[in-house]
Motif scaffolding. Sequence first.
Motif, PDB file in Angstrom:
ATOM      1  N   GLU A 146       0.744  -1.097   0.049  1.00  0.00           N
ATOM      2  CA  GLU A 146       0.011   0.111   0.003  1.00  0.00           C
ATOM      3  C   GLU A 146       0.840   1.328   0.121  1.00  0.00           C
ATOM      4  OE1 GLU A 146      -3.551   2.071   2.650  1.00  0.00           O
ATOM      5  OE2 GLU A 146      -2.794   0.143   3.233  1.00  0.00           O
ATOM      6  N   GLY A 148       1.826   4.751   0.794  1.00  0.00           N
ATOM      7  CA  GLY A 148       1.625   5.709   1.834  1.00  0.00           C
ATOM      8  C   GLY A 148       2.330   6.998   1.682  1.00  0.00           C
ATOM      9  N   PHE A 149       3.469   7.210   0.581  1.00  0.00           N
ATOM     10  CA  PHE A 149       4.153   8.335   0.508  1.00  0.00           C
ATOM     11  C   PHE A 149       4.525   8.431  -1.044  1.00  0.00           C
ATOM     12  CE2 PHE A 149       8.174  10.846   2.145  1.00  0.00           C
ATOM     13  CZ  PHE A 149       7.863  11.822   1.537  1.00  0.00           C
ATOM     14  N   GLU A 217      -2.349  15.938   1.576  1.00  0.00           N
ATOM     15  CA  GLU A 217      -2.749  15.045   2.432  1.00  0.00           C
ATOM     16  C   GLU A 217      -4.027  14.270   1.952  1.00  0.00           C
ATOM     17  OE1 GLU A 217      -3.004  16.648   6.370  1.00  0.00           O
ATOM     18  OE2 GLU A 217      -1.463  18.195   5.975  1.00  0.00           O
ATOM     19  N   ASP A 220      -6.588   8.820   3.844  1.00  0.00           N
ATOM     20  CA  ASP A 220      -6.188   7.610   4.614  1.00  0.00           C
ATOM     21  C   ASP A 220      -4.954   7.575   5.332  1.00  0.00           C
ATOM     22  OD1 ASP A 220      -4.731   7.636   2.295  1.00  0.00           O
ATOM     23  OD2 ASP A 220      -5.262   6.076   1.536  1.00  0.00           O
ATOM     24  N   GLY A 221      -4.447   8.889   5.313  1.00  0.00           N
ATOM     25  CA  GLY A 221      -2.807   9.200   5.769  1.00  0.00           C
ATOM     26  C   GLY A 221      -1.931   9.202   4.838  1.00  0.00           C
ATOM     27  N   THR A 222      -2.064   8.963   3.536  1.00  0.00           N
ATOM     28  CA  THR A 222      -1.044   9.232   2.258  1.00  0.00           C
ATOM     29  C   THR A 222      -0.771  10.561   2.228  1.00  0.00           C
ATOM     30  OG1 THR A 222      -2.082   7.237   1.183  1.00  0.00           O
ATOM     31  CG2 THR A 222      -0.736   8.676  -0.027  1.00  0.00           C
ATOM     32  N   GLY A 247       5.950   2.102  -0.448  1.00  0.00           N
ATOM     33  CA  GLY A 247       4.760   1.358  -0.256  1.00  0.00           C
ATOM     34  C   GLY A 247       5.066   0.493   1.117  1.00  0.00           C
ATOM     35  N   SER A 248       4.107  -0.249   1.505  1.00  0.00           N
ATOM     36  CA  SER A 248       4.363  -1.045   2.674  1.00  0.00           C
ATOM     37  C   SER A 248       5.292  -2.168   2.464  1.00  0.00           C
ATOM     38  CB  SER A 248       3.018  -1.593   3.440  1.00  0.00           C
ATOM     39  OG  SER A 248       2.127  -2.450   2.098  1.00  0.00           O
TER      40      SER A 248
END
Length: 340
Positions: A146, A148-149, A217, A220-222, A247-248
């Motif tokens: 996933e 996220g940044f 922003e 979901d925090g991304t 990603g994760s």
Amino acid sequence: MKRHRIVIAGCGNMARTWAEYALARQDAEIVGLADKFPASAEAFAQKFGLTCPTFTDVGEALRATGATLMFDVAVPDSRRDVVTAALAAGCDVMAEKPLGATMEQARDIVAAADRSGRFCAIMQNRRYDKRIRALRDVIASGRAGEIGFACADFFLGPHFGGFREAMDSPLLLDMAIHTFDQARFMLGKDPIAVTAHEWNPPGSWYNGNASAVCLFEYADGTVFSYRGSWCAEGAPTSWESSWRLVGSRGTVLWDGHGAPTYEVAIADAEPAFLRRTERFTAELDWEGREGHAGCLDEMFAALQEGRRAETDCRDNIRSLAMVHGALRSAKEGRKVAIEF
């Protein structure tokens, strides 16, 4: 096969690509040209060997020609008037970016499209690149986990001359929408807030702010980080920006030139301070045409299939909202909500 009767509004340099595309289609004909400067329309007709009539008024052009499709390639300040007139006349529309000179104008266009039930799509040609589509596919596949940044760097030093060098916010207002739209396309979601700062650094040949940093922003925090400058000479990025998406499970990289790559942590690797990773290269298997032709292909396919285009105005207003959210944040010096 339905034959599209096209009026082109705006006969400047940008219209050439649109005209060339239309002339190459078997199901389309250019039936009129509209430009507030008669000499521009006449010169354009002569350049392409067109015998269609020319007009200074869009409404008159639509009535006189029985047009079914408008190509709006006029200046952004006229976008709302041209597009809403075409939609009200029962004409479908394909238009250059931006959707509107302001968010209010863009909303008016979307509302007009909803009222009329007509087709209205916007040119976002940089989506149609086999490398960008490959990068999007890697993210969607979850191979890096996933995301996220996401980070995009855009550093170039073009000496355009003309209107861009006189604009208040040339980078954010004229160029950044391409990168912002790419981020929406790659991530498949829209940001809810932005904090931005723009400035004009030493040595700039622009009157307005040619550099900017933006932090978007997501619910979901991304986070999506954009850094850019249009007066950066030396070590240029590509026009498609340089990307890093974390990603994760791993990281996706694209330098804007070659094929995207991604590195993922090896699940069964021995415990270590830094886990070993394995690198892969994305498959460039998208077979569509690229650039303006690719976007126009999608628009015509959507129109023929009776569906909304990938760059339908209702979608594109979300990319424009990122631009105007960033401009507002920079002006007010605070984080702002992105509204569309």
